[in-house]
Design an enzyme around this catalytic site. Structure first.
Site, short mmCIF file in Angstrom:
data_model
loop_
_atom_site.label_atom_id
_atom_site.label_comp_id
_atom_site.label_asym_id
_atom_site.label_seq_id
_atom_site.Cartn_x
_atom_site.Cartn_y
_atom_site.Cartn_z
N LYS A 199 59.94 40.07 57.36
CA LYS A 199 61.00 40.65 58.19
C LYS A 199 60.75 42.15 58.27
O LYS A 199 60.75 42.85 57.25
CB LYS A 199 62.38 40.36 57.60
N LYS A 251 60.09 37.45 61.39
CA LYS A 251 61.13 38.07 62.22
C LYS A 251 60.87 39.56 62.35
O LYS A 251 60.63 40.22 61.32
CB LYS A 251 62.50 37.82 61.55
#
Length: 334
Positions: A199, A251
């Site tokens: 992320k 992500k």
């Protein structure tokens, strides 16, 4: 120049919609799609988001209605984010059984049972007055190990509320092991731990700040990954797998397709990708300006995740696309 007989002609495989469909290397299915949903404690009716056209903050009633619509469309699962009325330094509402997120989880589990996969965002940013994903130390930095204690408590609370999957999005070192141990000790051995292994500290999260009423002070660069780094993602993957992650996540999505592809090549567990708020907003606003074909751009962006190796995709278009996939004619099939 005229091609000689026997020359290879790749175009032969593109001549009709049926042939293109037959030789397609990547496909979308409604069950590949997961719908992120926001539920806000203080609302009496759904609140549209200006930065994400078509997305709303839900009431409990509208959440259930939208969840049923998504399930009827065949989406694979629902990822819930909660926005409480009261926020404080420790995010005390995050693991409160009567907190908005846990109440929403129970509502969906009671009504939908196991007909879909109910997931909970396991992070403190929606619940803290400072907007960070963890507990702060005396110097104002995020205290990794103190945060793990909060995450472990959240995991158990979300499991009790009915979550099938807890989504560890905070990027704290050791978060998978802390939550797995806490879940197992409380008997929730079947609850799935999904780790946001890669992320990034991304500008593409911008509209999400509105979605969760973020009160972030500063940035998250000390715990989310540097966008310049790719090998670091593989190190995070190895650590999460060693700690017991059942699913791993990359992500954002489209700006990190290279990372997604490498993670997909190396991971022995399912790999998901999150098409984040900024990606959604770019396509919606470009389409509203007449710059691109909206439906084609949506489908092309999603098939890119599949081509890169994603097994499932979190996208705010999940219900819409699932409905379209279900009703497509042969000519429109992906």
């Amino acid at each position: 120049m005229t091609l000689v007989p026997g020359t290879v002609r790749p175009r032969r495989l593109r001549t009709t919609p049926a042939l293109r469909r037959l030789v397609s290397e990547s496909r979308l299915h409604p069950a590949d799609l997961i719908l992120p949903m926001f539920v806000k404690e203080t609302l009496s009716e759904p609140a549209p988001l200006t930065s994400m056209p078509g997305v709303v903050q839900h009431t409990l009633d509208s959440l259930l209605e939208a969840a049923n619509e998504a399930v009827d469309a065949g989406v694979g699962g629902l990822m819930l984010f909660g926005i409480p009325e009261h926020k404080d330094n420790d995010g005390s509402q995050a693991d409160d059984p009567e907190g908005i997120l846990n109440r929403a989880l129970t509502l969906l589990r009671d009504n939908l049972g196991d007909t879909t996969v109910i997931m909970a965002d396991l992070c403190l940013d929606e619940f803290t007055s400072h907007g960070h994903c963890g507990v702060l130390d005396s110097a104002g930095g995020v205290d990794n190990d103190a945060t793990l204690t909060r995450y472990a408590s959240m995991a158990v609370s979300q499991a009790r509320a009915g979550a099938h999957v807890v989504g560890l999005s905070g990027m704290m070192d050791g978060q998978v092991a802390a939550c797995r141990e806490a879940l197992d000790l409380e008997g929730f051995t079947d609850v799935v731990v999904m780790a946001y292994s890669a992320k990034y500290a991304s500008a593409f999260f911008g509209p999400f700040r509105e979605a969760v009423d973020s009160e972030l002070q500063g940035d998250r660069k000390t715990y989310q990954q540097d966008p310049a780094n790719g090998r670091e993602a593989m190190r995070e993957l190895d650590l999460d797998l060693a700690e017991g992650a059942d699913i791993v996540m990359v992500k954002p999505g489209m700006p990190y397709l290279d990372v997604l592809a490498e993670v997909a090549c190396e991971s022995p567990v399912p790999v998901w990708a999150y098409q984040v708020s900024g990606e959604y907003a770019m396509i919606e606003f470009a389409a509203s300006a007449g710059a691109i074909d909206r439906e084609r751009a949506i489908e092309e962006s999603l098939i890119a995740f599949k081509r890169a190796g994603a097994d499932a995709i979190l996208t705010y278009w999940a219900t819409e696309v699932a409905q379209r996939l279900t009703s497509q004619t042969q000519d429109g099939a992906l």
